[in-house]
Design an enzyme around this catalytic site. Structure first.
Site, PDB file in Angstrom:
ATOM      1  N   CYS A 113       0.866  -1.216   0.025  1.00  0.00           N
ATOM      2  CA  CYS A 113      -0.081  -0.090   0.090  1.00  0.00           C
ATOM      3  C   CYS A 113       0.840   1.245  -0.025  1.00  0.00           C
ATOM      4  CB  CYS A 113      -0.873   0.110   1.214  1.00  0.00           C
ATOM      5  SG  CYS A 113      -1.937  -1.395   1.303  1.00  0.00           S
ATOM      6  N   HIS A 253      -2.959   7.046   3.429  1.00  0.00           N
ATOM      7  CA  HIS A 253      -3.535   6.035   2.746  1.00  0.00           C
ATOM      8  C   HIS A 253      -4.844   5.575   3.171  1.00  0.00           C
ATOM      9  CE1 HIS A 253      -3.926   2.025   1.301  1.00  0.00           C
ATOM     10  NE2 HIS A 253      -3.577   1.355   2.321  1.00  0.00           N
ATOM     11  N   ASN A 283     -10.088   0.298   0.121  1.00  0.00           N
ATOM     12  CA  ASN A 283      -8.724   0.320   0.250  1.00  0.00           C
ATOM     13  C   ASN A 283      -8.139  -0.188  -1.151  1.00  0.00           C
ATOM     14  OD1 ASN A 283      -5.776  -0.211   0.655  1.00  0.00           O
ATOM     15  ND2 ASN A 283      -6.211  -1.041   2.592  1.00  0.00           N
TER      16      ASN A 283
HETATM   17  O1  UT7 Z   1      -3.626  -1.313   3.664  1.00  0.00           O
HETATM   18  C1  UT7 Z   1      -2.762  -1.948   4.399  1.00  0.00           C
HETATM   19  C2  UT7 Z   1      -2.921  -1.700   5.773  1.00  0.00           C
HETATM   20  N1  UT7 Z   1      -4.081  -2.545   6.384  1.00  0.00           N
HETATM   21  C3  UT7 Z   1      -4.776  -1.951   7.230  1.00  0.00           C
HETATM   22  O2  UT7 Z   1      -4.253  -0.748   7.724  1.00  0.00           O
HETATM   23  C4  UT7 Z   1      -5.941  -2.530   7.776  1.00  0.00           C
HETATM   24  C5  UT7 Z   1      -5.854  -2.228   9.294  1.00  0.00           C
HETATM   25  N2  UT7 Z   1      -6.707  -3.063  10.222  1.00  0.00           N
HETATM   26  C6  UT7 Z   1      -8.105  -2.765  10.230  1.00  0.00           C
HETATM   27  O3  UT7 Z   1      -8.617  -1.824   9.362  1.00  0.00           O
HETATM   28  C7  UT7 Z   1      -8.977  -3.507  11.012  1.00  0.00           C
HETATM   29  O4  UT7 Z   1      -8.324  -4.259  11.991  1.00  0.00           O
HETATM   30  C8  UT7 Z   1     -10.142  -4.319  10.370  1.00  0.00           C
HETATM   31  C9  UT7 Z   1     -11.180  -3.630   9.671  1.00  0.00           C
HETATM   32  C10 UT7 Z   1      -9.298  -5.368   9.362  1.00  0.00           C
HETATM   33  C11 UT7 Z   1     -10.664  -5.099  11.494  1.00  0.00           C
HETATM   34  O5  UT7 Z   1     -11.377  -4.448  12.485  1.00  0.00           O
HETATM   35  P1  UT7 Z   1     -11.121  -5.024  14.052  1.00  0.00           P
HETATM   36  O6  UT7 Z   1     -11.887  -3.879  14.916  1.00  0.00           O
HETATM   37  O7  UT7 Z   1      -9.414  -4.985  14.231  1.00  0.00           O
HETATM   38  O8  UT7 Z   1     -11.891  -6.393  14.086  1.00  0.00           O
HETATM   39  P2  UT7 Z   1     -10.941  -7.770  14.508  1.00  0.00           P
HETATM   40  O9  UT7 Z   1     -10.140  -8.244  13.230  1.00  0.00           O
HETATM   41  O10 UT7 Z   1     -10.434  -7.313  15.963  1.00  0.00           O
HETATM   42  O11 UT7 Z   1     -12.229  -8.539  14.542  1.00  0.00           O
HETATM   43  C12 UT7 Z   1     -13.327  -8.127  15.639  1.00  0.00           C
HETATM   44  C13 UT7 Z   1     -14.334  -9.316  15.176  1.00  0.00           C
HETATM   45  C14 UT7 Z   1     -14.060 -10.647  15.126  1.00  0.00           C
HETATM   46  O12 UT7 Z   1     -15.183 -11.596  15.737  1.00  0.00           O
HETATM   47  P3  UT7 Z   1     -14.845 -12.407  16.954  1.00  0.00           P
HETATM   48  O13 UT7 Z   1     -13.545 -13.110  17.057  1.00  0.00           O
HETATM   49  O14 UT7 Z   1     -14.652 -11.040  18.087  1.00  0.00           O
HETATM   50  O15 UT7 Z   1     -16.003 -12.776  17.251  1.00  0.00           O
HETATM   51  C15 UT7 Z   1     -14.031 -10.942  13.599  1.00  0.00           C
HETATM   52  O16 UT7 Z   1     -14.429 -12.258  13.286  1.00  0.00           O
HETATM   53  O17 UT7 Z   1     -15.016  -9.016  13.980  1.00  0.00           O
HETATM   54  C16 UT7 Z   1     -15.257 -10.104  13.055  1.00  0.00           C
HETATM   55  N3  UT7 Z   1     -15.166  -9.632  11.778  1.00  0.00           N
HETATM   56  C17 UT7 Z   1     -16.284  -9.481  11.091  1.00  0.00           C
HETATM   57  N4  UT7 Z   1     -17.519  -9.460  11.306  1.00  0.00           N
HETATM   58  C18 UT7 Z   1     -18.632  -9.014  10.337  1.00  0.00           C
HETATM   59  C19 UT7 Z   1     -13.903  -9.531  11.074  1.00  0.00           C
HETATM   60  N5  UT7 Z   1     -14.506  -9.262   9.820  1.00  0.00           N
HETATM   61  C20 UT7 Z   1     -15.731  -9.003   9.650  1.00  0.00           C
HETATM   62  C21 UT7 Z   1     -16.743  -8.689   8.755  1.00  0.00           C
HETATM   63  N6  UT7 Z   1     -18.013  -8.648   9.135  1.00  0.00           N
HETATM   64  N7  UT7 Z   1     -16.421  -8.322   7.432  1.00  0.00           N
END
Ligand code: UT7
Length: 326
Positions: A113, A253, A283
């Site tokens: 990215c 970004h 993204n």
């Molecule tokens: O571009 C390169 C750099 N990339 C980034 O900068 C991405 C950085 N990370 C992020 O933007 C965030 O971490 C995400 C958007 C990817 C995820 O958000 P989060 O608040 O960090 O969520 P998490 O990964 O801690 O997941 C929380 C919960 C999980 O469920 P459990 O284990 O708590 O039951 C996930 O399984 O949310 C669940 N989850 C979803 N639920 C519904 C993850 N993706 C989804 C989804 N829909 N699409």
């Protein structure tokens, strides 16, 4: 002093749109989750017949048109991409062919990215030493072909598109003031995608004969991204004896609206100084900053002498910034 100045911007976003509601139909997710956790409402998806170099070519054509520069006048083309259609030749070679930019040396930069900022920093140095007078710097990606559409942790986040700038060597105080690049390969496992034919044999996925998808530990990436994007912004300002109060607008970004808000908080910047379009394009990896810049430019948000900052973060980890006097 000779500096690279942005003489034109362009972008290309594929027509096809997939909203969060479209994703709800086949994935265990919801518009509510995606909007509240990322700010993304929709993403664009390239047509089957389009490759990253095609998107890049369209964006480049628009940037050339705005700059009033002919393709034959371009000395250098650098494309930031991780989704080129070939391992080789580079997407930049295809863009050079498509544009008929016969004189241009062309190559890709792979920095996930951060690809556009890494490409821009490279081009700026060629301008500075005088070997290049006009260049094209492009970020182009078809990220929707790199994600597993059954993996809700990744597939909802990405979109396709391309953005480009034409750089021109000019005397004076304006232009790209400085660029700042960083890498820390120790973080590679938090965000990666195996290559098609030369993957390391120590990874379990190599046993899969199927396609190899983007893997990400999102919450870990999130924390490092916020700090790195904020620190590199301060580094760029300090290197030029400027402060955040001198900034008209920053173009981070576009990975996640919560990351943009967190950067604003760390840098103590009001929200109207942070450009946001992640809600509409998601993204787009290395394309995200030049798409955002072109949108702001065409909306008339940038005036001569405005100070703007571009800052990116991506797999590697890689991160960087460019400070620009418009
Ligand atoms: O571009 C390169 C750099 N990339 C980034 O900068 C991405 C950085 N990370 C992020 O933007 C965030 O971490 C995400 C958007 C990817 C995820 O958000 P989060 O608040 O960090 O969520 P998490 O990964 O801690 O997941 C929380 C919960 C999980 O469920 P459990 O284990 O708590 O039951 C996930 O399984 O949310 C669940 N989850 C979803 N639920 C519904 C993850 N993706 C989804 C989804 N829909 N699409």
């Amino acid at each position: 002093m000779i500096r690279a100045k942005i003489a034109g911007t362009g972008s290309y976003i594929p027509e096809k749109v997939a909203t969060n509601f479209d994703l709800e139909k086949f994935l265990d997710t919801s518009d509510e989750w995606i909007v509240s956790r990322t700010g993304i409402r929709e993403r664009h998806i390239a047509a089957e017949c389009q490759n990253a170099s095609d998107l890049a070519t369209e964006a480049a054509r628009k940037a050339l048109e705005m700059a009033g520069v002919a393709a034959e006048e371009i000395d250098l083309i650098i494309v930031g991409t991780i989704t080129g259609e070939f391992t080789f030749p580079s997407a930049a070679c295809m863009v050079q062919k498509n544009l008929g930019a016969r004189r241009a040396v062309a190559f890709d930069v792979s920095a996930a990215c951060s690809g556009f900022i890494f490409a821009l920093a490279n081009a700026v140095n060629y301008h500075r030493i005088g070997t290049v007078k006009r260049s094209l710097v492009i970020g182009s990606e078809i990220m929707t072909r790199t994600v597993n559409w059954k993996d809700r942790n990744t597939c909802v986040l990405f979109g396709d598109g391309a953005g480009a700038v034409v750089l021109s060597s000019e005397e004076g105080e304006g232009g790209i003031l400085s660029t700042h690049l960083h890498t820390d390969g120790n973080y590679w496992e938090l965000l990666y995608q195996l290559s098609g034919s030369a993957s390391p044999s120590f990874l379990p996925e190599v046993e899969d004969q199927g396609r190899r998808f983007v893997k990400m530990q999102g919450n870990e990436v999130f924390k490092v991204a916020v700090k790195a994007l904020s620190d590199v912004a301060l580094e760029a300002l300090a290197a030029n004896g400027l402060t955040k109060d001198d900034l008209k607008l920053i173009f981070p970004h576009q990975a996640n609206k919560r990351i943009l808000d967190a950067i604003g908080k760390r840098l103590d910047l009001p929200s109207d100084k942070i450009f946001v379009n992640v809600d509409r394009v998601a993204n787009t990896s290395s394309a995200s900053i030049p798409i955002a810049l072109d949108e702001a430019n065409r909306r008339g948000l940038l005036a001569p002498q405005d100070l703007i900052l571009l800052n990116a973060f991506g797999g590697g980890f890689t991160w960087g910034a460019a400070l620009i006097r418009w």
